[in-house]
Enzyme design. Structure first.
Site, PDB file in Angstrom:
ATOM      1  N   VAL A 247       2.820 -17.703   1.065  1.00  0.00           N
ATOM      2  CA  VAL A 247       1.901 -17.716  -0.078  1.00  0.00           C
ATOM      3  C   VAL A 247       1.553 -19.164  -0.387  1.00  0.00           C
ATOM      4  CG1 VAL A 247       2.952 -15.642  -1.056  1.00  0.00           C
ATOM      5  CG2 VAL A 247       3.691 -17.882  -1.861  1.00  0.00           C
TER       6      VAL A 247
ATOM      7  N   ILE B 167       7.482   7.108 -10.388  1.00  0.00           N
ATOM      8  CA  ILE B 167       6.018   7.140 -10.273  1.00  0.00           C
ATOM      9  C   ILE B 167       5.410   7.021 -11.671  1.00  0.00           C
ATOM     10  CG2 ILE B 167       4.035   8.560  -9.584  1.00  0.00           C
ATOM     11  CD1 ILE B 167       5.816   9.556  -7.228  1.00  0.00           C
TER      12      ILE B 167
ATOM     13  N   LYS C  52       5.430  21.959 -10.905  1.00  0.00           N
ATOM     14  CA  LYS C  52       6.791  21.679 -11.387  1.00  0.00           C
ATOM     15  C   LYS C  52       6.848  21.852 -12.901  1.00  0.00           C
ATOM     16  CE  LYS C  52      10.087  17.913 -11.926  1.00  0.00           C
ATOM     17  NZ  LYS C  52      10.463  16.540 -11.626  1.00  0.00           N
TER      18      LYS C  52
ATOM     19  N   LEU D  55       8.614  -0.275  -6.953  1.00  0.00           N
ATOM     20  CA  LEU D  55       9.984  -0.654  -6.598  1.00  0.00           C
ATOM     21  C   LEU D  55      10.202  -2.162  -6.698  1.00  0.00           C
ATOM     22  CD1 LEU D  55      10.383   1.761  -3.551  1.00  0.00           C
ATOM     23  CD2 LEU D  55      11.293   2.070  -5.867  1.00  0.00           C
TER      24      LEU D  55
ATOM     25  N   SER E  89       0.977  -3.449   5.294  1.00  0.00           N
ATOM     26  CA  SER E  89       1.383  -3.629   6.681  1.00  0.00           C
ATOM     27  C   SER E  89       1.916  -2.313   7.228  1.00  0.00           C
ATOM     28  CB  SER E  89       2.472  -4.706   6.738  1.00  0.00           C
ATOM     29  OG  SER E  89       3.195  -4.582   7.926  1.00  0.00           O
TER      30      SER E  89
ATOM     31  N   ALA F  64       2.678   2.786  -5.280  1.00  0.00           N
ATOM     32  CA  ALA F  64       2.335   1.831  -6.343  1.00  0.00           C
ATOM     33  C   ALA F  64       1.021   1.118  -6.033  1.00  0.00           C
ATOM     34  CB  ALA F  64       3.466   0.819  -6.516  1.00  0.00           C
TER      35      ALA F  64
ATOM     36  N   GLY G  53       0.813  -1.217   0.000  1.00  0.00           N
ATOM     37  CA  GLY G  53       0.000   0.000   0.000  1.00  0.00           C
ATOM     38  C   GLY G  53       0.841   1.259   0.000  1.00  0.00           C
TER      39      GLY G  53
ATOM     40  N   VAL H 191       9.487   8.066   0.234  1.00  0.00           N
ATOM     41  CA  VAL H 191      10.031   9.117  -0.628  1.00  0.00           C
ATOM     42  C   VAL H 191       9.311   9.011  -1.986  1.00  0.00           C
ATOM     43  CG1 VAL H 191      12.322   9.545   0.339  1.00  0.00           C
ATOM     44  CG2 VAL H 191      11.950   7.545  -1.098  1.00  0.00           C
TER      45      VAL H 191
HETATM   46  C1  LIG Z   1      15.818   7.742  -2.573  1.00  0.00           C
HETATM   47  C2  LIG Z   1      14.600   7.653  -3.425  1.00  0.00           C
HETATM   48  C3  LIG Z   1      14.029   8.817  -3.960  1.00  0.00           C
HETATM   49  C4  LIG Z   1      12.919   8.735  -4.805  1.00  0.00           C
HETATM   50  N1  LIG Z   1      12.412   9.866  -5.383  1.00  0.00           N
HETATM   51  C5  LIG Z   1      11.442   9.761  -6.315  1.00  0.00           C
HETATM   52  C6  LIG Z   1      10.935  10.895  -7.001  1.00  0.00           C
HETATM   53  O1  LIG Z   1      11.314  12.026  -6.729  1.00  0.00           O
HETATM   54  N2  LIG Z   1      10.009  10.699  -7.959  1.00  0.00           N
HETATM   55  C7  LIG Z   1       9.530   9.461  -8.262  1.00  0.00           C
HETATM   56  O2  LIG Z   1       8.708   9.326  -9.182  1.00  0.00           O
HETATM   57  N3  LIG Z   1       9.932   8.392  -7.570  1.00  0.00           N
HETATM   58  C8  LIG Z   1      10.877   8.504  -6.634  1.00  0.00           C
HETATM   59  N4  LIG Z   1      11.290   7.399  -5.954  1.00  0.00           N
HETATM   60  C9  LIG Z   1      10.599   6.140  -6.159  1.00  0.00           C
HETATM   61  C10 LIG Z   1       9.299   6.129  -5.355  1.00  0.00           C
HETATM   62  O3  LIG Z   1       9.588   6.323  -3.999  1.00  0.00           O
HETATM   63  C11 LIG Z   1       8.565   4.833  -5.555  1.00  0.00           C
HETATM   64  O4  LIG Z   1       8.428   4.556  -6.911  1.00  0.00           O
HETATM   65  C12 LIG Z   1       7.187   4.896  -4.959  1.00  0.00           C
HETATM   66  O5  LIG Z   1       7.214   5.378  -3.651  1.00  0.00           O
HETATM   67  C13 LIG Z   1       6.528   3.557  -5.002  1.00  0.00           C
HETATM   68  O6  LIG Z   1       7.008   2.729  -4.001  1.00  0.00           O
HETATM   69  P1  LIG Z   1       6.287   1.348  -3.806  1.00  0.00           P
HETATM   70  O7  LIG Z   1       4.837   1.599  -3.579  1.00  0.00           O
HETATM   71  O8  LIG Z   1       6.687   0.448  -4.895  1.00  0.00           O
HETATM   72  O9  LIG Z   1       6.958   0.789  -2.472  1.00  0.00           O
HETATM   73  P2  LIG Z   1       6.746   1.193  -0.926  1.00  0.00           P
HETATM   74  O10 LIG Z   1       6.409   2.619  -0.749  1.00  0.00           O
HETATM   75  O11 LIG Z   1       7.944   0.684  -0.201  1.00  0.00           O
HETATM   76  O12 LIG Z   1       5.482   0.359  -0.477  1.00  0.00           O
HETATM   77  C14 LIG Z   1       5.563  -1.016  -0.235  1.00  0.00           C
HETATM   78  C15 LIG Z   1       4.289  -1.488   0.447  1.00  0.00           C
HETATM   79  O13 LIG Z   1       4.327  -2.893   0.576  1.00  0.00           O
HETATM   80  C16 LIG Z   1       4.023  -3.244   1.901  1.00  0.00           C
HETATM   81  N5  LIG Z   1       4.678  -4.511   2.221  1.00  0.00           N
HETATM   82  C17 LIG Z   1       5.972  -4.870   1.994  1.00  0.00           C
HETATM   83  N6  LIG Z   1       6.196  -6.129   2.422  1.00  0.00           N
HETATM   84  C18 LIG Z   1       5.016  -6.575   2.918  1.00  0.00           C
HETATM   85  C19 LIG Z   1       4.585  -7.779   3.520  1.00  0.00           C
HETATM   86  N7  LIG Z   1       5.412  -8.830   3.714  1.00  0.00           N
HETATM   87  N8  LIG Z   1       3.300  -7.866   3.934  1.00  0.00           N
HETATM   88  C20 LIG Z   1       2.421  -6.842   3.751  1.00  0.00           C
HETATM   89  N9  LIG Z   1       2.777  -5.670   3.183  1.00  0.00           N
HETATM   90  C21 LIG Z   1       4.058  -5.534   2.786  1.00  0.00           C
HETATM   91  C22 LIG Z   1       4.527  -2.074   2.733  1.00  0.00           C
HETATM   92  O14 LIG Z   1       3.899  -2.043   3.987  1.00  0.00           O
HETATM   93  C23 LIG Z   1       4.094  -0.919   1.830  1.00  0.00           C
HETATM   94  O15 LIG Z   1       2.726  -0.632   2.041  1.00  0.00           O
HETATM   95  C24 LIG Z   1      12.354   7.469  -5.074  1.00  0.00           C
HETATM   96  C25 LIG Z   1      12.879   6.325  -4.480  1.00  0.00           C
HETATM   97  C26 LIG Z   1      13.994   6.407  -3.656  1.00  0.00           C
HETATM   98  C27 LIG Z   1      14.537   5.158  -3.041  1.00  0.00           C
END
Ligand SMILES: Cc1cc2nc3c(=O)[nH]c(=O)nc-3n(C[C@H](O)[C@H](O)[C@H](O)COP(=O)(O)OP(=O)(O)OC[C@H]3O[C@@H](n4cnc5c(N)ncnc54)[C@H](O)[C@@H]3O)c2cc1C
Length: 503
Positions: free
Chosen positions: A188, A346, A79, A333, A40, A17, A14, A48
């Site tokens: 799983v 994003i 922006k 990610l 979770s 993405a 959550g 970030v």
């Molecule tokens: C340093 C840095 C800077 C960034 N800056 C930018 C930017 O300026 N612009 C941009 O477009 N993107 C940027 N990004 C990328 C951006 O942060 C991600 O693309 C975006 O936040 C999506 O993350 P996510 O949802 O994939 O992962 P996350 O935000 O990590 O979410 C993962 C989710 O999965 C859940 N989860 C994980 N394991 C389990 C489990 N076992 N059981 C239940 N739930 C679980 C977590 O609780 C969480 O809800 C940056 C990334 C980094 C590292």
């Protein structure tokens, strides 16, 4: 007989993405589908991801989200560009969204500009890009330009608080029927022959069954990596930065409508102004800079006092070998990571969601859809990788990190692209490339790679006529930007989260 059972899509994770995916699925898939999401709070999100590119507007609009309401809810700012500072000794340049100059029939503007440069009658590229001129003047406008016959409308994106955006989309998705399960995925269940996932087992003995699983678990890659065993293609020989520290600072007085990316001895530092604070971070190569030195450099480079301790993040540039394996599709990610130099992550989520919706399998044969998805996803990331690599390679800095970058072999496509530009002023935009010719132009020129030729058509007009043409565009841009509202005033009128936006 067609099955009447609903097609169950389970979103694991959550963060940005997960909630973007859940919101879009529930918006576009009607009856016959269920969407649930597992996240979770104990694990949390990466926290970030605050700078975007203009395509995000399309995503929000497709969900029917009111832009001003979104800006207010996410403490966003507008922006127009990214400013690159210190990537070469000659200082700074912008990669601004939108057009640069005006094409003349078949002749791309860059050739007229190159001829103008050769004649000594052209200004740096910045003068011919409306977004660039407006950004440098801290100005913002939306809608047609005053001189709409000649000047384009300015495309724009946002800086926003990633946590608030996920919250905003969660409210949207839950209001439309997405069922959220709070808990940790501990195991799983996989089916016999094809090894597809059947269910997620959560703590507390809960089981969430599904037909299609979207892995949005971030760097954990709990489904695509751990459960399906899909490997990771490491690109750190091209993009060696592997760590970041992120820290918020107090709201900036200089409330710019652009992201700043400032190079340092072993990477770069970002600055993202929001309404309630500024997001900052340093990206670096751990082979060249210690964590302590990175933290000191980050804190020394802030405009305003830090509001928290720097938060460490580790990563490896690269992508999943397959983003779709079995009945699991990785988004965000979990599907790979390219550093945020051009704010692309994003956007990659957004385009993956579009692809999921287009190629949604349902009861169809999965393999051909999956192959197409994986090909497109790989191509898209490879093009962005090349664009980022260009920023690092074309530098004239003296530190060991930068010398190494200059000497490192380039991906094949990128080497050809640079050679073509150098020899002829042409830019070859490959299939699946997110970035336009004009984006490549600004970075090639901004990083100091000179083109030695231009299109023969640009030689036809006399030099005085070229000078007049270029001068006219520069003057129109300056005049248009001068009548735009200051960025802070614009935010106050279009999405202020509170009354006190920095003046
Ligand atoms: C340093 C840095 C800077 C960034 N800056 C930018 C930017 O300026 N612009 C941009 O477009 N993107 C940027 N990004 C990328 C951006 O942060 C991600 O693309 C975006 O936040 C999506 O993350 P996510 O949802 O994939 O992962 P996350 O935000 O990590 O979410 C993962 C989710 O999965 C859940 N989860 C994980 N394991 C389990 C489990 N076992 N059981 C239940 N739930 C679980 C977590 O609780 C969480 O809800 C940056 C990334 C980094 C590292």
């Amino acid at each position: 007989m067609a099955s009447t059972a609903p097609y169950r899509i389970v979103v694991a994770g959550g963060g940005t993405a997960g909630w973007m995916a859940a919101a879009a699925l529930v918006r576009f898939l009607g009856a016959g589908f269920t969407v649930s999401l597992v996240e979770s709070d104990a694990i949390g999100t990466v926290g970030v991801g605050e700078a975007t590119i203009p395509q995000i507007r399309m995503f929000n609009a497709s969900l029917g989200i009111d832009e001003d309401a979104f800006v207010a809810a996410t403490q966003a700012s507008y922006k127009l560009a990214i400013e690159f500072v210190g990537w070469t000794k000659s200082g700074r340049y912008m990669h601004a969204f939108g057009e640069v100059g005006r094409d003349n029939g078949l002749l791309a503007f860059r050739h007229t500009w190159l001829r103008g440069m050769a004649e000594g009658v052209a200004e740096p590229l910045a003068a011919y890009a409306l977004n660039n001129v407006a950004a440098l003047g801290n100005r913002m406008q939306r809608g047609p330009a005053r001189t709409a016959r000649v000047l384009p409308e300015m495309p724009y994106a946002f800086h926003f608080d990633a946590g608030l955006y996920a919250r905003f989309l969660r409210d949207y998705a839950e209001a439309r029927g997405v069922v959220r399960h709070e808990g940790r995925i501990e195991a799983v269940a996989r089916a016999g022959e094809d090894g597809n996932l059947q269910a997620l087992h959560l703590d507390g003995d809960r089981r969430i069954e599904g037909d299609l699983f979207l892995d949005c678990t971030g760097f954990h890659a709990r489904l695509i990596g751990e459960a399906m065993g899909v490997g990771y293609r490491d690109w750190s020989h091209w993009l060696p930065c592997d760590r970041a520290l992120a820290v918020p600072s107090a709201r900036a007085r200089d409330f710019t409508p652009y992201t700043r990316a400032t190079a340092h001895g072993a990477g770069w530092q970002w600055r993202i102004p929001l309404q309630h604070r500024t997001g900052n971070g340093i990206v670096y190569s751990s082979r060249h800079l210690s964590d302590d030195a990175a933290a000191a450099a980050l804190l020394a480079g802030l405009d305003e006092p830090a509001l928290a301790d720097p938060r460490p993040l580790r990563f490896t540039a690269g992508r999943r070998e397959q983003c779709w394996a079995g009945n699991v599709i990785a988004l965000g990610l979990a599907s790979g990571f390219l550093e945020p130099l051009e704010s692309t992550s994003i956007h990659l989520i957004q385009s993956a969601i579009e692809r999921v919706l287009t190629l949604l399998p349902g009861a169809r044969a999965i393999a051909p859809l999956r192959n197409r998805y994986n090909r497109q996803a790989a191509q898209e990331m490879e093009r962005i990788r090349d664009f980022l690599t260009l920023h690092y390679w074309a530098n004239d800095r003296d530190e060991p990190f930068w010398r190494e970058r200059r000497e490192a072999p380039l991906p094949d496509g990128l080497a050809e692209k640079i050679a073509l530009w150098r020899a002829s002023g042409e830019i070859d935009r490959e299939d699946g490339d997110l970035f336009s010719d004009v984006a490549w132009l600004q970075v090639l020129a901004g990083q100091g790679i000179a083109a030695e030729g231009h299109h023969p058509l640009a030689d036809a007009p006399p030099a005085a006529q070229i000078a007049e043409y270029l001068d006219l565009i520069a003057k129109l841009n300056a005049r248009e930007a001068a009548q735009m509202a200051p960025h802070s005033e614009f935010v106050r009128a279009h999405g202020a989260a509170d009354a006190e936006i920095a003046a």
